[in-house]
Design a protein around this motif. Structure first.
Motif, PDB file in Angstrom:
ATOM      1  N   THR A 139       0.634  -1.432   0.069  1.00 27.06           N
ATOM      2  CA  THR A 139       0.009   0.019  -0.023  1.00 27.06           C
ATOM      3  C   THR A 139       0.686   1.362  -0.036  1.00 27.06           C
ATOM      4  N   VAL A 140       2.103   1.199  -0.146  1.00 29.75           N
ATOM      5  CA  VAL A 140       3.228   2.288  -0.097  1.00 29.75           C
ATOM      6  C   VAL A 140       3.487   2.743  -1.680  1.00 29.75           C
ATOM      7  N   SER A 141       3.557   4.032  -1.621  1.00 27.28           N
ATOM      8  CA  SER A 141       3.580   4.466  -3.082  1.00 27.28           C
ATOM      9  C   SER A 141       5.018   4.414  -3.510  1.00 27.28           C
ATOM     10  N   PRO A 142       5.473   4.397  -4.578  1.00 24.48           N
ATOM     11  CA  PRO A 142       7.044   4.409  -5.109  1.00 24.48           C
ATOM     12  C   PRO A 142       7.539   5.838  -4.716  1.00 24.48           C
ATOM     13  N   ASN A 143       8.688   5.859  -4.619  1.00 28.38           N
ATOM     14  CA  ASN A 143       9.486   7.192  -4.423  1.00 28.38           C
ATOM     15  C   ASN A 143      10.707   7.545  -5.158  1.00 28.38           C
ATOM     16  N   TRP A 144      10.802   8.671  -5.616  1.00 30.03           N
ATOM     17  CA  TRP A 144      11.945   9.266  -6.755  1.00 30.03           C
ATOM     18  C   TRP A 144      13.053   9.369  -5.717  1.00 30.03           C
ATOM     19  N   THR A 145      14.059   8.824  -5.971  1.00 35.94           N
ATOM     20  CA  THR A 145      15.353   9.223  -5.486  1.00 35.94           C
ATOM     21  C   THR A 145      16.090  10.318  -6.129  1.00 35.94           C
ATOM     22  N   SER A 146      15.583  10.237  -7.487  1.00 38.34           N
ATOM     23  CA  SER A 146      16.430  11.398  -8.313  1.00 38.34           C
ATOM     24  C   SER A 146      15.530  11.447  -9.751  1.00 38.34           C
ATOM     25  N   LYS A 147      14.782  12.524  -9.505  1.00 40.53           N
ATOM     26  CA  LYS A 147      13.708  12.842 -10.666  1.00 40.53           C
ATOM     27  C   LYS A 147      14.324  12.839 -12.058  1.00 40.53           C
ATOM     28  N   PRO A 148      13.394  12.471 -13.116  1.00 43.63           N
ATOM     29  CA  PRO A 148      13.986  12.319 -14.404  1.00 43.63           C
ATOM     30  C   PRO A 148      14.553  13.627 -14.835  1.00 43.63           C
ATOM     31  N   GLU A 149      15.810  13.312 -15.704  1.00 43.37           N
ATOM     32  CA  GLU A 149      16.356  14.365 -16.325  1.00 43.37           C
ATOM     33  C   GLU A 149      16.653  14.056 -17.723  1.00 43.37           C
ATOM     34  N   PHE A 150      16.340  15.062 -18.672  1.00 44.26           N
ATOM     35  CA  PHE A 150      16.692  14.593 -20.140  1.00 44.26           C
ATOM     36  C   PHE A 150      18.376  14.379 -20.184  1.00 44.26           C
ATOM     37  N   THR A 151      18.359  13.376 -20.981  1.00 46.89           N
ATOM     38  CA  THR A 151      20.113  12.862 -21.188  1.00 46.89           C
ATOM     39  C   THR A 151      20.447  12.953 -22.503  1.00 46.89           C
ATOM     40  N   SER A 152      19.618  12.533 -23.482  1.00 48.51           N
ATOM     41  CA  SER A 152      19.838  12.316 -24.867  1.00 48.51           C
ATOM     42  C   SER A 152      18.830  11.998 -25.867  1.00 48.51           C
ATOM     43  N   SER A 153      19.044  12.067 -27.090  1.00 46.31           N
ATOM     44  CA  SER A 153      17.955  11.639 -28.025  1.00 46.31           C
ATOM     45  C   SER A 153      18.712  10.791 -28.909  1.00 46.31           C
ATOM     46  N   GLY A 159      15.051  -1.862 -40.798  1.00 49.15           N
ATOM     47  CA  GLY A 159      14.609  -2.181 -42.102  1.00 49.15           C
ATOM     48  C   GLY A 159      13.287  -1.724 -42.314  1.00 49.15           C
ATOM     49  N   CYS A 160      12.553  -1.717 -41.484  1.00 41.30           N
ATOM     50  CA  CYS A 160      10.975  -1.073 -41.308  1.00 41.30           C
ATOM     51  C   CYS A 160      10.852   0.339 -41.323  1.00 41.30           C
ATOM     52  N   GLY A 161      11.848   1.041 -40.682  1.00 44.03           N
ATOM     53  CA  GLY A 161      11.791   2.536 -40.561  1.00 44.03           C
ATOM     54  C   GLY A 161      12.627   2.747 -39.263  1.00 44.03           C
ATOM     55  N   PRO A 162      12.419   4.097 -38.899  1.00 44.78           N
ATOM     56  CA  PRO A 162      13.069   4.645 -37.768  1.00 44.78           C
ATOM     57  C   PRO A 162      12.862   4.168 -36.453  1.00 44.78           C
ATOM     58  N   ALA A 163      13.869   4.119 -35.488  1.00 47.67           N
ATOM     59  CA  ALA A 163      13.660   3.919 -33.833  1.00 47.67           C
ATOM     60  C   ALA A 163      14.299   5.267 -33.453  1.00 47.67           C
ATOM     61  N   THR A 164      12.968   5.874 -32.841  1.00 42.25           N
ATOM     62  CA  THR A 164      13.256   7.388 -32.388  1.00 42.25           C
ATOM     63  C   THR A 164      13.162   7.475 -30.854  1.00 42.25           C
ATOM     64  N   PHE A 165      13.896   7.901 -30.016  1.00 40.49           N
ATOM     65  CA  PHE A 165      13.716   7.931 -28.544  1.00 40.49           C
ATOM     66  C   PHE A 165      14.226   9.433 -28.020  1.00 40.49           C
ATOM     67  N   ALA A 166      13.497  10.010 -27.055  1.00 46.85           N
ATOM     68  CA  ALA A 166      13.951  11.045 -26.166  1.00 46.85           C
ATOM     69  C   ALA A 166      14.362  10.263 -24.771  1.00 46.85           C
ATOM     70  N   ASN A 167      15.432  10.241 -24.134  1.00 46.02           N
ATOM     71  CA  ASN A 167      16.151   9.430 -23.087  1.00 46.02           C
ATOM     72  C   ASN A 167      16.065  10.335 -21.853  1.00 46.02           C
ATOM     73  N   PHE A 168      15.808   9.719 -20.715  1.00 43.21           N
ATOM     74  CA  PHE A 168      15.834  10.486 -19.531  1.00 43.21           C
ATOM     75  C   PHE A 168      16.182   9.471 -18.443  1.00 43.21           C
ATOM     76  N   THR A 169      17.008   9.814 -17.507  1.00 41.09           N
ATOM     77  CA  THR A 169      17.582   9.183 -16.555  1.00 41.09           C
ATOM     78  C   THR A 169      16.756   9.472 -15.310  1.00 41.09           C
ATOM     79  N   PHE A 170      16.903   8.785 -14.139  1.00 43.09           N
ATOM     80  CA  PHE A 170      16.070   8.652 -13.058  1.00 43.09           C
ATOM     81  C   PHE A 170      16.720   7.692 -11.898  1.00 43.09           C
ATOM     82  N   ALA A 171      16.102   8.013 -10.828  1.00 47.92           N
ATOM     83  CA  ALA A 171      16.183   6.714  -9.980  1.00 47.92           C
ATOM     84  C   ALA A 171      15.026   6.886  -8.987  1.00 47.92           C
ATOM     85  N   ALA A 172      14.642   5.682  -8.553  1.00 50.93           N
ATOM     86  CA  ALA A 172      13.411   5.436  -7.983  1.00 50.93           C
ATOM     87  C   ALA A 172      13.489   4.103  -6.931  1.00 50.93           C
ATOM     88  N   THR A 173      12.604   4.069  -5.847  1.00 51.96           N
ATOM     89  CA  THR A 173      12.630   2.635  -5.005  1.00 51.96           C
ATOM     90  C   THR A 173      10.995   2.398  -4.874  1.00 51.96           C
TER      91      THR A 173
END
Length: 250
Positions: A139-153, A159-173
């Motif tokens: 019944t306990v909600s998760p906790n951010w220990t480090s909130k997400p930050e943009f790191t790269s794209s 073969g079938c097309g592009p893979a495209t992502f914006a990437n964010f690092t974080f930490a949680a428990t």
């Protein structure tokens, strides 16, 4: 630019590499076989399997089956991704019995029944979807220990097309497995899309692989995103503060 190839690119391709995409598949969460007694469940449908997700609870009855009972699964949320992916969040109508093993059953699938399986890395075999309920109620909600930050794209052609992502690092428990409830707003159109993502190695990859994914960036150049933590018992930690801005990966 650092290249990051998330897991979804791999699982949504056929065995001949990155030359073509599979036509259908279902994915199941939690990934661990032992769950809390108040666990929720998530199923993703890819390509033609999206119709199964949309029909859960109506066309396709869905429930957990043990040796002596059936527990109905109610659809709590239905989330439609932007690129060949649809998702359902399911909640049992009652608490699971401690120590019981439950098999996931989706009725009326016909020839598609074989999709209600997953690959066991240890046995090298496909097996039915089963979970065992522990004596733990979370019944306990998760906790951010480090909130997400943009790191790269990343933007990579396959073969079938592009893979495209914006990437964010974080930490949680958390006491359970958790997903990242991700809401992306296209600042050009104002459209918002929400999907639950699995993070890999403290990395949230927002976008799509060559075959499928939750988010597509074709209709805009600037976006903003908010992340919430959502664990396997349905406990949620909502995003607070300003949304994170990012540009379309190129």
């Amino acid at each position: 630019m650092k290249k990051i190839i998330p897991v979804i690119i791999l699982v949504l391709t056929t065995v001949d590499g990155f030359s073509k995409c599979a036509s259908s598949r279902l994915y199941f969460w939690p990934s661990k076989q032992t769950v809390s007694s108040n666990s929720i469940f998530v199923i993703d449908g890819y390509a033609t399997s999206q119709k199964i997700i949309i029909g859960l609870g109506t066309t396709y009855k869905v429930y957990l089956k043990s040796a002596d009972e059936k527990i109905k699964l109610n659809v709590q949320e239905l989330l439609v991704g932007q690129y060949n992916l649809t998702q359902a969040v399911l909640k049992p109508e009652k608490i699971l019995a401690v120590g019981k093993e439950y098999e996931l059953v989706i009725e009326n699938l016909g020839d598609l029944e074989s999709q209600v399986t997953r690959y066991n890395d240890s046995t090298k075999q496909k097996e039915k979807i089963k979970w065992t309920a522990s004596n733990f109620i979370d019944t306990v909600s998760p906790n951010w220990t480090s909130k997400p930050e943009f790191t790269s794209s990343s933007y990579d052609m396959y073969g079938c097309g592009p893979a495209t992502f914006a990437n964010f690092t974080f930490a949680a428990t958390d006491n359970s497995e958790f997903l990242i409830k991700t809401t992306v707003k296209n600042k050009s159109t104002g459209k918002e899309t929400t999907f639950y993502l699995q993070a890999v190695d403290q990395l949230i990859s927002v976008g799509h692989g060559m075959c499928a994914g939750a988010f597509d960036f074709q209709d805009g150049d600037k976006f903003e995103v908010a992340f919430s933590l959502f664990d396997a018992s349905g406990n949620i930690t909502h995003w607070t503060g300003d949304k994170l801005e990012f540009k379309r990966p190129t």
